[in-house]
Design a protein around this motif. Structure first.
Motif, PDB file in Angstrom:
ATOM      1  N   SER A 276       0.787  -1.176  -0.006  1.00  0.00           N
ATOM      2  CA  SER A 276      -0.052  -0.020  -0.011  1.00  0.00           C
ATOM      3  C   SER A 276       0.948   1.261   0.090  1.00  0.00           C
ATOM      4  O   SER A 276       0.604   2.149  -0.662  1.00  0.00           O
ATOM      5  CB  SER A 276      -0.926   0.003   1.336  1.00  0.00           C
ATOM      6  OG  SER A 276      -1.894   1.048   1.093  1.00  0.00           O
ATOM      7  N   GLU A 277       1.842   1.360   0.939  1.00  0.00           N
ATOM      8  CA  GLU A 277       2.722   2.745   0.875  1.00  0.00           C
ATOM      9  C   GLU A 277       3.247   2.899  -0.261  1.00  0.00           C
ATOM     10  O   GLU A 277       3.432   3.983  -0.798  1.00  0.00           O
ATOM     11  CB  GLU A 277       3.764   2.171   2.098  1.00  0.00           C
ATOM     12  CG  GLU A 277       4.554   3.671   2.286  1.00  0.00           C
ATOM     13  CD  GLU A 277       5.524   3.621   3.653  1.00  0.00           C
ATOM     14  OE1 GLU A 277       6.397   4.140   3.521  1.00  0.00           O
ATOM     15  OE2 GLU A 277       5.240   2.757   4.536  1.00  0.00           O
ATOM     16  N   ASP A 278       4.136   1.829  -1.068  1.00  0.00           N
ATOM     17  CA  ASP A 278       4.869   1.909  -2.141  1.00  0.00           C
ATOM     18  C   ASP A 278       3.829   2.201  -3.379  1.00  0.00           C
ATOM     19  O   ASP A 278       3.991   3.018  -4.569  1.00  0.00           O
ATOM     20  CB  ASP A 278       5.818   0.957  -2.452  1.00  0.00           C
ATOM     21  CG  ASP A 278       7.143   1.086  -1.666  1.00  0.00           C
ATOM     22  OD1 ASP A 278       7.408   2.237  -1.007  1.00  0.00           O
ATOM     23  OD2 ASP A 278       7.764   0.092  -1.619  1.00  0.00           O
ATOM     24  N   LEU A 279       2.585   1.869  -3.324  1.00  0.00           N
ATOM     25  CA  LEU A 279       1.660   1.936  -4.109  1.00  0.00           C
ATOM     26  C   LEU A 279       1.190   3.440  -4.353  1.00  0.00           C
ATOM     27  O   LEU A 279       1.094   3.911  -5.451  1.00  0.00           O
ATOM     28  CB  LEU A 279       0.463   1.166  -4.031  1.00  0.00           C
ATOM     29  CG  LEU A 279      -0.749   1.087  -4.977  1.00  0.00           C
ATOM     30  CD1 LEU A 279      -0.208   0.517  -6.478  1.00  0.00           C
ATOM     31  CD2 LEU A 279      -1.908   0.217  -4.579  1.00  0.00           C
ATOM     32  N   GLU A 280       0.853   3.945  -3.113  1.00  0.00           N
ATOM     33  CA  GLU A 280       0.805   5.341  -2.952  1.00  0.00           C
ATOM     34  C   GLU A 280       1.843   6.173  -3.528  1.00  0.00           C
ATOM     35  O   GLU A 280       1.606   7.325  -4.356  1.00  0.00           O
ATOM     36  CB  GLU A 280       0.432   5.674  -1.521  1.00  0.00           C
ATOM     37  CG  GLU A 280      -1.053   5.266  -1.184  1.00  0.00           C
ATOM     38  CD  GLU A 280      -2.130   5.799  -2.017  1.00  0.00           C
ATOM     39  OE1 GLU A 280      -2.069   6.920  -2.150  1.00  0.00           O
ATOM     40  OE2 GLU A 280      -2.926   4.970  -2.210  1.00  0.00           O
TER      41      GLU A 280
END
Length: 310
Positions: A276-280
């Motif tokens: 999720s973090e790297d996706l954002e």
């Protein structure tokens, strides 16, 4: 092994191989919408037509180079193989461009020219940002997602994933965007087939929910009788209204929503692996490059993809 020991062992295994977080479908679709223009500029940029002309391909229209650029990872594939992989184009249309392209040039030469074209297009679009740390970070994250893609049963994704990765970050970004969009496209075809929609029915049903004007979908060059027969089949299934302009019924809209939702689900794997973090972070980094692609004026305002409409 006791129940407690078994549980401890399972917990250890889960810690070693954590299950990726589920990614909401809307976020999967958003990443596709950001990446798609970065892939698609290849098909419309003047630099691409110059490279295609140097190969001997006809550039009087965009389709000879489009079929060559997109099909080249499959090798010297024939019309049946390419038509199956592309799905929505009429067999007669595919047959005009494949395998004719391989009589003019080779898939290997097309792939080399494709990389040169992307290099030129990105440099023209992005200028100094080609060498920016932001682009390099976006390329690294997009590559991680692309390398996590399960390409089993996905011919176009698998063919592109089998190619060697380029070195330059802007070429890495394009290559990753291509693998991810073909991964999604292969999954979309699986969702269409599961819904019982053949290639021309897929177009008619999508036009009927307003994804794009009917004439946009007719660019796939199905004959008037083919289009009319597909419409009649959809009417018999209760998916289209029987009279007037082709308009989806409630059942037709529900089926298309199911197809698009299933497409998002099947496209989620690479992004779940990213986290999720790297996706954002990736979405944030892609914004400026997306603006450059959209703002270039190269891309058509409406397409058969129905971005923002479905």
């Amino acid at each position: 092994m006791s129940d407690q020991n078994h549980q401890n062992h399972q917990n250890h295994q889960n810690h070693q191989n954590p299950v990726p977080d589920a990614i909401e479908p809307r976020r999967v679709r958003h990443l596709w919408q950001l990446l798609e223009p970065l892939h698609a500029v290849l098909y419309f940029a003047p630099e691409s037509f110059e490279e295609a002309a140097a190969l001997g391909l006809d550039t009087g229209e965009r389709w000879p180079s489009y079929f060559a650029w997109r099909a080249a990872p499959l090798g010297a594939a024939g019309a049946d193989q390419v038509g199956s992989a592309f799905y929505s184009f009429s067999p007669e249309m595919v047959g005009r461009y494949v395998p004719a392209a391989w009589d003019v040039t080779s898939p290997e030469a097309v792939l080399a020219a494709r990389e040169r074209a992307v290099d030129r297009v990105y440099r023209a679009l992005l200028g100094d940002r080609v060498d920016s740390p932001e682009l390099a970070q976006a390329a690294t994250l997009a590559r991680r997602a692309a390398e996590a893609a399960d390409v089993q049963g996905r011919p176009l994704a698998a063919a592109n994933a089998a190619l060697a990765w380029p070195d330059a970050p802007h070429l890495v970004l394009w290559h990753a965007a291509t693998i991810l969009r073909e991964h999604r496209g292969d999954g979309h075809i699986a969702a269409l087939r599961a819904a019982g929609l053949d290639p021309v029915e897929a177009l008619v049903s999508f036009a009927a929910i307003g994804a794009a004007p009917e004439e946009t979908f007719r660019s796939r060059q199905w004959s008037v009788p083919d289009w009319a027969a597909a419409r009649e089949r959809l009417v018999r299934r209760g998916l289209l209204e029987p009279d007037g302009p082709a308009t989806a019924t409630a059942a037709g809209r529900a089926l298309r929503a199911e197809v698009e939702g299933r497409t998002d689900e099947l496209a989620a794997g690479p992004y779940e692996a990213l986290g999720s973090e790297d996706l954002e972070r990736l979405a944030g980094l892609l914004g400026d490059f997306w603006v450059a692609a959209i703002g270039s004026g190269l891309l058509p305002m409406t397409t058969t993809l129905g971005i923002g409409k479905a």
